[in-house]
Design an enzyme around this catalytic site. Structure first.
Site, PDB file in Angstrom:
ATOM      1  N   TYR A 135      95.390  24.358  27.897  1.00 55.83           N
ATOM      2  CA  TYR A 135      95.100  23.616  26.659  1.00 55.83           C
ATOM      3  C   TYR A 135      96.120  23.958  25.562  1.00 55.83           C
ATOM      4  CZ  TYR A 135      92.153  21.862  22.783  1.00 55.83           C
ATOM      5  OH  TYR A 135      91.649  21.192  21.677  1.00 55.83           O
ATOM      6  N   ALA A 150      87.584   7.613  21.419  1.00 56.52           N
ATOM      7  CA  ALA A 150      86.866   7.317  20.172  1.00 56.52           C
ATOM      8  C   ALA A 150      85.353   7.160  20.336  1.00 56.52           C
ATOM      9  CB  ALA A 150      87.441   6.039  19.554  1.00 56.52           C
TER      10      ALA A 150
HETATM   11  P1  NAD Z   1      85.012  15.415  22.567  1.00 59.35           P
HETATM   12  O1  NAD Z   1      85.029  15.985  23.936  1.00 59.35           O
HETATM   13  O2  NAD Z   1      83.729  15.392  21.801  1.00 59.35           O
HETATM   14  O3  NAD Z   1      85.628  13.929  22.562  1.00 59.35           O
HETATM   15  C1  NAD Z   1      86.792  13.616  23.264  1.00 59.35           C
HETATM   16  C2  NAD Z   1      86.695  12.171  23.709  1.00 59.35           C
HETATM   17  O4  NAD Z   1      87.885  11.878  24.471  1.00 59.35           O
HETATM   18  C3  NAD Z   1      85.491  11.919  24.632  1.00 59.35           C
HETATM   19  O5  NAD Z   1      84.764  10.798  24.192  1.00 59.35           O
HETATM   20  C4  NAD Z   1      86.131  11.691  25.998  1.00 59.35           C
HETATM   21  O6  NAD Z   1      85.409  10.797  26.824  1.00 59.35           O
HETATM   22  C5  NAD Z   1      87.498  11.124  25.612  1.00 59.35           C
HETATM   23  N1  NAD Z   1      88.479  11.304  26.689  1.00 59.35           N
HETATM   24  C6  NAD Z   1      88.636  12.392  27.486  1.00 59.35           C
HETATM   25  N2  NAD Z   1      89.599  12.172  28.386  1.00 59.35           N
HETATM   26  C7  NAD Z   1      90.065  10.919  28.165  1.00 59.35           C
HETATM   27  C8  NAD Z   1      91.048  10.123  28.791  1.00 59.35           C
HETATM   28  N3  NAD Z   1      91.755  10.576  29.832  1.00 59.35           N
HETATM   29  N4  NAD Z   1      91.279   8.876  28.319  1.00 59.35           N
HETATM   30  C9  NAD Z   1      90.562   8.396  27.266  1.00 59.35           C
HETATM   31  N5  NAD Z   1      89.610   9.115  26.641  1.00 59.35           N
HETATM   32  C10 NAD Z   1      89.357  10.356  27.078  1.00 59.35           C
HETATM   33  O7  NAD Z   1      86.141  16.226  21.769  1.00 59.35           O
HETATM   34  P2  NAD Z   1      86.374  16.450  20.204  1.00 59.35           P
HETATM   35  O8  NAD Z   1      85.901  17.805  19.883  1.00 59.35           O
HETATM   36  O9  NAD Z   1      85.904  15.290  19.403  1.00 59.35           O
HETATM   37  O10 NAD Z   1      87.969  16.515  20.207  1.00 59.35           O
HETATM   38  C11 NAD Z   1      88.809  15.414  19.895  1.00 59.35           C
HETATM   39  C12 NAD Z   1      90.249  15.912  19.856  1.00 59.35           C
HETATM   40  O11 NAD Z   1      90.368  16.976  18.915  1.00 59.35           O
HETATM   41  C13 NAD Z   1      90.740  16.472  21.202  1.00 59.35           C
HETATM   42  O12 NAD Z   1      92.105  16.147  21.386  1.00 59.35           O
HETATM   43  C14 NAD Z   1      90.594  17.978  21.003  1.00 59.35           C
HETATM   44  O13 NAD Z   1      91.472  18.692  21.840  1.00 59.35           O
HETATM   45  C15 NAD Z   1      90.946  18.099  19.540  1.00 59.35           C
HETATM   46  N6  NAD Z   1      90.440  19.314  18.913  1.00 59.35           N
HETATM   47  C16 NAD Z   1      89.093  19.578  18.877  1.00 59.35           C
HETATM   48  C17 NAD Z   1      88.652  20.750  18.272  1.00 59.35           C
HETATM   49  C18 NAD Z   1      87.193  21.111  18.178  1.00 59.35           C
HETATM   50  O14 NAD Z   1      86.897  22.214  17.720  1.00 59.35           O
HETATM   51  N7  NAD Z   1      86.260  20.247  18.549  1.00 59.35           N
HETATM   52  C19 NAD Z   1      89.582  21.653  17.716  1.00 59.35           C
HETATM   53  C20 NAD Z   1      90.938  21.347  17.783  1.00 59.35           C
HETATM   54  C21 NAD Z   1      91.351  20.166  18.385  1.00 59.35           C
END
Ligand code: NAD
Length: 243
Positions: A151, A12
């Site tokens: 992924y 978060a």
């Molecule tokens: P992001 O990389 O900006 O944020 C992800 C957060 O998760 C980071 O703050 C990171 O430190 C934290 N994190 C990573 N590994 C962790 C762990 N082992 N334990 C606790 N925290 C951890 O990513 P985002 O783009 O905000 O994505 C959030 C979610 O949405 C993810 O699950 C991603 O796969 C999914 N998602 C993102 C997109 C996109 O286009 N950005 C599309 C589809 C799905």
């Protein structure tokens, strides 16, 4: 749901997870937030917004840590209403170049991390006979994407787990759903080259990437009393990519 509503969100610190945190706070939730490390900017913003929250730092792929996280939630708030599985990582590569480590790291966080959190959430929510578990999957888990076998496998598995858990927990009033975002503007997609972004936009019927608020809004709805008859669903929020 009870008067006090408590939401736990993983990953978060930034991006989609941080937006979900701010949005649920506006809807009246008290928050327990998780990430790997503190992020001073987000902490300062939450302080300014006067959102009731606590941060816990640790890796969701560790069952021992996740147990501690839920214990903290119990100590601080005495209940849990909504759990959002948001933490996720990418380690992209074509399969012939993908290392075992790249495969294992993604599965550890995106799949086992979600399992760890679902397991603890289910145990607590079964006792309360209420709760919502919402996981952030991906369009890539539905349709695949070159360079992302690790992924896409993890995100496809989250979809399968969501459907199974919805069936396991429905009789106890616990609703389990997933959101499948398309391509959303965050630091995760900021690493994509400009050419790839332009090509991507060409494939999206609405011709633009989504915003973190687009995802936070659907999570907010699934967490609300208005979504009381929805379970086992995978909601695409992707500008029409999954038509
Ligand atoms: P992001 O990389 O900006 O944020 C992800 C957060 O998760 C980071 O703050 C990171 O430190 C934290 N994190 C990573 N590994 C962790 C762990 N082992 N334990 C606790 N925290 C951890 O990513 P985002 O783009 O905000 O994505 C959030 C979610 O949405 C993810 O699950 C991603 O796969 C999914 N998602 C993102 C997109 C996109 O286009 N950005 C599309 C589809 C799905």
């Amino acid at each position: 749901m009870s008067e006090i509503k408590v939401a736990l969100i993983t990953g978060a610190n930034r991006g989609i997870g941080f937006q979900i945190a701010k949005t649920l706070a506006k809807s009246g939730f008290k928050l327990l937030l998780n990430d790997l490390n503190p992020n001073e900017e987000s902490l300062a913003e939450l302080k300014k917004l006067e959102v009731e929250h606590e941060f816990s730092y640790g890796d969701v792929s560790s069952p021992a840590y996740v147990e501690e996280l839920f214990a903290l939630c119990g100590e601080k708030y005495g209940r849990i209403d909504v759990v959002v599985n948001n933490a996720g990582i990418t380690r992209d590569n074509l399969i012939i170049r993908m290392s075992e480590e790249e495969f294992d790291q993604v599965i550890a966080v995106n799949l086992k991390g979600v399992f760890n959190v679902m397991k603890e959430a289910a145990a607590k929510m079964l006792k309360q006979r209420s709760g919502r578990i919402i996981s952030i999957s991906s369009i890539v888990g539905l349709r695949g994407n070159p360079g992302q076998v690790n992924y896409s496998a993890s995100k496809g598995a989250v979809i399968a787990m969501t459907k199974t858990l919805a069936k396991e927990l429905a009789s106890r009033g616990i609703l389990v759903n997933a959101v499948a975002p398309g391509f959303i503007e965050t630091e995760m997609t900021a690493v994509l080259p400009e050419k790839a972004i332009t090509e991507l936009k060409g494939q999206i019927p609405l011709k633009k990437l989504g915003s973190t608020q687009d995802i936070a809004d659907i999570v907010d709805f699934l967490a609300s009393d208005r979504a009381g008859y929805i379970t086992g669903q995978i909601i695409s929020v992707d500008g029409g990519m999954n038509i």
